[in-house]
Design a protein around this motif. Structure first.
Motif: not given
Length: 135
Positions: A34-45, A112-116, A120-121
Motif C-alpha cells: 500500500f505504501l508503494n502505490l502512487p499517490y497513496f497518502a500524498a502529502g499535499e492532500n 484536524l492535522s491538515r495533513g501534517k 506517520i499516519s
C-alpha cells in the motif's frame, strides 16, 4: 472509458481501489504494498478538489482519484448527473464513491492535522487497509 474513484481526501481508499482495478496489487499483500502505490497518502492532500491520474488497465480504461471532502454524496447524486448533461457524453465516465472504506477516525485525524501528520499516519492507513483486506 474513464473511471473516477472518489473519497474524502483522494489519496487513501480511492488509490487502493484503483490499484486493485488495475491489477497492481499482488495476491500476497503486506502494508508496504500500500505504501508503494502512487499517490497513496500524498502529502499535499488534505482538502477536496485534487484530481490524480493513476494509470490504465489492460483494456485501456483510465483511472483517476478525486478528493471530495464530506461532499461525496452531494457530488454523486446532484452535481455529477448535471455535469454529464453538459458534457453531452462524448466519452463514457464512471464515478464511484469509495469513501465507505476509509476509517472515520483516521479521516478526522487527517482533517484536524491538515495533513501534517501524514508521514506517520500513512503507516496507520496502510495497516487499516491490510485489516480490511483480511476481513
Amino acid at each position: 472509458m474513464k473511471i473516477v474513484f472518489i473519497d474524502q481526501l483522494g489519496c487513501f481508499a480511492s488509490v487502493v481501489v484503483a490499484a486493485i482495478c488495475r491489477d497492481v496489487l499482488a495476491e500476497e499483500i503486506n502494508y508496504r504494498a500500500f505504501l508503494n502505490l502512487p499517490y497513496f497518502a500524498a502529502g499535499e492532500n488534505y482538502q477536496p478538489g485534487q484530481l490524480y491520474y493513476v494509470g490504465k488497465d489492460q483494456r485501456g480504461n483510465g483511472f483517476y482519484t478525486l478528493a471530495v471532502g464530506r461532499h461525496g454524496n452531494f457530488i454523486t447524486t446532484v452535481v455529477w448527473p448535471e455535469m454529464l448533461k453538459i458534457s453531452q457524453g462524448k466519452e463514457k465516465i464512471l464515478l464511484c464513491d469509495v469513501s465507505c472504506f476509509n476509517s472515520v477516525l483516521l479521516n478526522f485525524l487527517e482533517v484536524l492535522s491538515r495533513g501534517k501528520l501524514r508521514k506517520i499516519s500513512k503507516y496507520i492507513w496502510a495497516y487499516w487497509f491490510l485489516r480490511i483486506k483480511d476481513s
